[in-house]
Scaffold this active site. Structure first.
Site, PDB file in Angstrom:
ATOM      1  N   CYS A  67       1.733 -26.301   2.677  1.00 56.36           N
ATOM      2  CA  CYS A  67       1.809 -27.500   1.836  1.00 56.36           C
ATOM      3  C   CYS A  67       0.474 -27.817   1.149  1.00 56.36           C
ATOM      4  O   CYS A  67       0.415 -28.665   0.265  1.00 56.36           O
ATOM      5  CB  CYS A  67       2.297 -28.685   2.657  1.00 56.36           C
ATOM      6  SG  CYS A  67       3.852 -28.343   3.481  1.00 56.36           S
ATOM      7  N   ASN A  76      10.376 -32.874   1.137  1.00 55.39           N
ATOM      8  CA  ASN A  76       9.148 -32.083   1.207  1.00 55.39           C
ATOM      9  C   ASN A  76       9.414 -30.697   0.603  1.00 55.39           C
ATOM     10  O   ASN A  76      10.166 -29.910   1.168  1.00 55.39           O
ATOM     11  CB  ASN A  76       8.735 -31.976   2.682  1.00 55.39           C
ATOM     12  CG  ASN A  76       7.500 -31.124   2.900  1.00 55.39           C
ATOM     13  OD1 ASN A  76       6.996 -30.496   1.978  1.00 55.39           O
ATOM     14  ND2 ASN A  76       7.013 -31.111   4.128  1.00 55.39           N
ATOM     15  N   HIS A  86       0.685 -34.798  -1.185  1.00 58.44           N
ATOM     16  CA  HIS A  86       1.819 -34.001  -0.718  1.00 58.44           C
ATOM     17  C   HIS A  86       2.921 -34.975  -0.291  1.00 58.44           C
ATOM     18  O   HIS A  86       2.667 -35.960   0.406  1.00 58.44           O
ATOM     19  CB  HIS A  86       1.354 -33.138   0.457  1.00 58.44           C
ATOM     20  CG  HIS A  86       2.460 -32.391   1.106  1.00 58.44           C
ATOM     21  ND1 HIS A  86       3.454 -31.778   0.388  1.00 58.44           N
ATOM     22  CD2 HIS A  86       2.742 -32.165   2.421  1.00 58.44           C
ATOM     23  CE1 HIS A  86       4.294 -31.205   1.220  1.00 58.44           C
ATOM     24  NE2 HIS A  86       3.890 -31.433   2.453  1.00 58.44           N
TER      25      HIS A  86
HETATM   26  C1  LIG Z   1      10.031 -35.362  11.787  1.00 61.04           C
HETATM   27  C2  LIG Z   1       9.788 -36.860  11.785  1.00 61.04           C
HETATM   28  C3  LIG Z   1      10.462 -37.502  10.598  1.00 61.04           C
HETATM   29  C4  LIG Z   1      10.411 -37.422  13.045  1.00 61.04           C
HETATM   30  O1  LIG Z   1      10.169 -38.821  13.094  1.00 61.04           O
HETATM   31  P1  LIG Z   1       9.628 -39.483  14.434  1.00 61.04           P
HETATM   32  O2  LIG Z   1       9.626 -40.923  14.220  1.00 61.04           O
HETATM   33  O3  LIG Z   1       8.334 -38.801  14.766  1.00 61.04           O
HETATM   34  O4  LIG Z   1      10.757 -39.122  15.434  1.00 61.04           O
HETATM   35  P2  LIG Z   1      10.606 -38.356  16.815  1.00 61.04           P
HETATM   36  O5  LIG Z   1      10.294 -36.902  16.579  1.00 61.04           O
HETATM   37  O6  LIG Z   1       9.676 -39.154  17.663  1.00 61.04           O
HETATM   38  O7  LIG Z   1      12.072 -38.485  17.348  1.00 61.04           O
HETATM   39  C5  LIG Z   1      12.631 -39.750  17.686  1.00 61.04           C
HETATM   40  C6  LIG Z   1      14.085 -39.522  18.053  1.00 61.04           C
HETATM   41  O8  LIG Z   1      14.825 -39.316  16.831  1.00 61.04           O
HETATM   42  C7  LIG Z   1      15.610 -38.150  16.983  1.00 61.04           C
HETATM   43  N1  LIG Z   1      15.796 -37.516  15.687  1.00 61.04           N
HETATM   44  C8  LIG Z   1      15.052 -36.543  15.115  1.00 61.04           C
HETATM   45  N2  LIG Z   1      15.549 -36.230  13.915  1.00 61.04           N
HETATM   46  C9  LIG Z   1      16.624 -37.018  13.724  1.00 61.04           C
HETATM   47  C10 LIG Z   1      17.559 -37.162  12.685  1.00 61.04           C
HETATM   48  N3  LIG Z   1      17.502 -36.396  11.589  1.00 61.04           N
HETATM   49  N4  LIG Z   1      18.518 -38.088  12.814  1.00 61.04           N
HETATM   50  C11 LIG Z   1      18.601 -38.860  13.908  1.00 61.04           C
HETATM   51  N5  LIG Z   1      17.761 -38.766  14.929  1.00 61.04           N
HETATM   52  C12 LIG Z   1      16.780 -37.863  14.844  1.00 61.04           C
HETATM   53  C13 LIG Z   1      14.835 -37.273  17.926  1.00 61.04           C
HETATM   54  O9  LIG Z   1      15.710 -36.321  18.539  1.00 61.04           O
HETATM   55  C14 LIG Z   1      14.330 -38.281  18.912  1.00 61.04           C
HETATM   56  O10 LIG Z   1      15.352 -38.597  19.815  1.00 61.04           O
HETATM   57  P3  LIG Z   1      15.010 -38.765  21.387  1.00 61.04           P
HETATM   58  O11 LIG Z   1      14.056 -39.934  21.441  1.00 61.04           O
HETATM   59  O12 LIG Z   1      16.347 -39.031  21.965  1.00 61.04           O
HETATM   60  O13 LIG Z   1      14.371 -37.489  21.784  1.00 61.04           O
HETATM   61  C15 LIG Z   1       8.279 -37.176  11.777  1.00 61.04           C
HETATM   62  O14 LIG Z   1       7.722 -36.806  13.018  1.00 61.04           O
HETATM   63  C16 LIG Z   1       7.542 -36.495  10.679  1.00 61.04           C
HETATM   64  O15 LIG Z   1       7.738 -36.781   9.514  1.00 61.04           O
HETATM   65  N6  LIG Z   1       6.610 -35.623  11.054  1.00 61.04           N
HETATM   66  C17 LIG Z   1       5.779 -34.945  10.093  1.00 61.04           C
HETATM   67  C18 LIG Z   1       6.568 -33.877   9.422  1.00 61.04           C
HETATM   68  C19 LIG Z   1       5.753 -33.172   8.436  1.00 61.04           C
HETATM   69  O16 LIG Z   1       4.866 -33.748   7.888  1.00 61.04           O
HETATM   70  N7  LIG Z   1       6.069 -31.896   8.227  1.00 61.04           N
HETATM   71  C20 LIG Z   1       5.507 -31.073   7.250  1.00 61.04           C
HETATM   72  C21 LIG Z   1       4.048 -31.127   7.235  1.00 61.04           C
HETATM   73  S1  LIG Z   1       3.514 -30.558   5.759  1.00 61.04           S
END
Ligand SMILES: CC(C)(COP(=O)(O)OP(=O)(O)OC[C@H]1O[C@@H](n2cnc3c(N)ncnc32)[C@H](O)[C@@H]1OP(=O)(O)O)[C@@H](O)C(=O)NCCC(=O)NCCS
Length: 326
Positions: free
Chosen positions: A116, A283, A253
């Site tokens: 990215c 993304n 980004h």
């Molecule tokens: C992926 C992302 C959106 C997840 O959001 P979050 O608030 O961190 O959520 P968590 O990973 O803590 O998960 C919370 C809960 O939601 C659930 N969950 C994850 N994706 C889900 C979805 N699409 N729909 C519903 N629930 C979801 C998880 O399973 C977890 O459940 P649990 O508590 O029962 O285990 C976030 O971490 C993120 O944006 N990370 C950075 C990603 C990124 O930048 N990637 C590319 C870099 S260039």
């Protein structure tokens, strides 16, 4: 003494596939909801490539628009760099395919892999070629088809990504206060396991979960993104101040609205001076910054004379920024 040539932005273009995939479209296959995706990421929809559409075909469309905007012909281009982690082939490069399909001369053309942050890295390479006088016009792209490397049954990742292509042409200029003023690039391979896309030759270790798809540790990546974006922005504000300037617009980004909000809150940078289109495209990795830059220019949010900060962060880990005077 002759001053180094500046790399001035002379044209941009972008292309996204026609096929819109809305949050609701995932609810029949995975346990998720539009409300969860919107509130946790800010994404409403993204584009997925149609059958037969590739990073090359999208890059070609974006490049043609950028050439038109720059009032240049394919034969004027001296260098092509394509930032991508989803090339059509491991070899030849997407840049090679674009070089011939666009009708360019036998110029240097290569892909660059920095996920990215790829477009920011590619811009910095183009700047070096231009500064030495060996290249007059450089075509720099980010082009990705992430829909082909995501596991559509993994709700942690599949809702985040989309496809598209952005192109920018940088041209040599003797104007000293325009173009790419400053570059700040970093990497830390210790975080290599946090986001990965395997290749056909990946050697999996017993700890790895072998597979074909992108894997990600979302929470760790989120913390990394907030920390590094904050550092990059604070540094850039300081560097802009040394130049006696203020950043007019950040083109970051496009990954998660909460990452952007958190950085704006901790730095106090006005959030109305941040270009955002992640709600429509998700993304798109290496393509996200050039698509957003093109939209900022076409919509009039970024104008001649503005100081723009391009920011990228992602797999590698990699992160970096560019101060660009339009
Ligand atoms: C992926 C992302 C959106 C997840 O959001 P979050 O608030 O961190 O959520 P968590 O990973 O803590 O998960 C919370 C809960 O939601 C659930 N969950 C994850 N994706 C889900 C979805 N699409 N729909 C519903 N629930 C979801 C998880 O399973 C977890 O459940 P649990 O508590 O029962 O285990 C976030 O971490 C993120 O944006 N990370 C950075 C990603 C990124 O930048 N990637 C590319 C870099 S260039």
């Amino acid at each position: 003494m002759q001053l180094p040539l500046q790399a001035v932005l002379s044209g941009t273009g972008s292309y996204v596939p026609k096929r819109i995939v809305r949050n609701e479209d995932f609810t029949s296959t995975i346990d998720t909801s539009d409300e969860w995706i919107r509130s946790r990421t800010g994404i409403r929809e993204r584009r997925f490539a149609e059958q037969g559409e590739t990073g090359t075909s999208m890059g070609l469309k974006a490049s043609k628009i950028a050439l038109e905007q720059a009032k240049l012909k394919p034969e004027d281009i001296d260098l092509i760099i394509c930032a991508t982690i989803t090339p059509d082939w491991m070899t030849p490069s997407t840049a090679n395919l674009i070089q011939t399909q666009l009708g360019c001369r036998h110029i240097p053309a290569f892909d660059l892999s920095a996920a990215c942050t790829g477009f920011i890295y590619a811009v910095s390479v183009a700047k070096q070629f231009i500064a030495t006088g060996s290249v007059k016009h450089a075509l720099v792209l980010g082009s990705e088809v992430l829909s082909r490397v995501i596991d559509l049954t993994d709700r942690n990742t599949c809702i985040l990504f989309g496809d598209g292509s952005g192109a920018a042409i940088f041209s040599a200029s003797t104007e000293q206060n325009r173009g790419i003023l400053d570059i700040d690039l970093h990497s830390d391979g210790k975080g290599n396991h946090l986001i990965r896309v395997p290749s056909p030759v990946t050697q999996f270790t017993p700890e790895d979960k072998p597979g074909f798809f992108l894997t990600m540790h979302g929470r760790d990546v989120f913390k990394f993104a907030v920390t590094k974006f904050t550092e990059l922005l604070k540094d850039a504000i300081r560097r802009a101040a040394i130049l006696g300037r203020e950043i007019g617009l950040i083109v970051p980004h496009q990954v998660n609205q909460r990452i952007i909000d958190s950085v704006m809150e901790s730095t106090g940078f006005p959030s109305d001076r941040v270009m955002i289109n992640l709600d429509r495209y998700g993304n798109t990795s290496g393509a996200s910054v050039p698509i957003a830059l093109d939209e900022a220019i076409q919509s009039g949010r970024a104008k001649r004379g503005d100081l723009i900060l391009l920011v990228g962060f992602g797999a590698g880990l990699t992160w970096g920024s560019t101060l660009l005077q339009l």
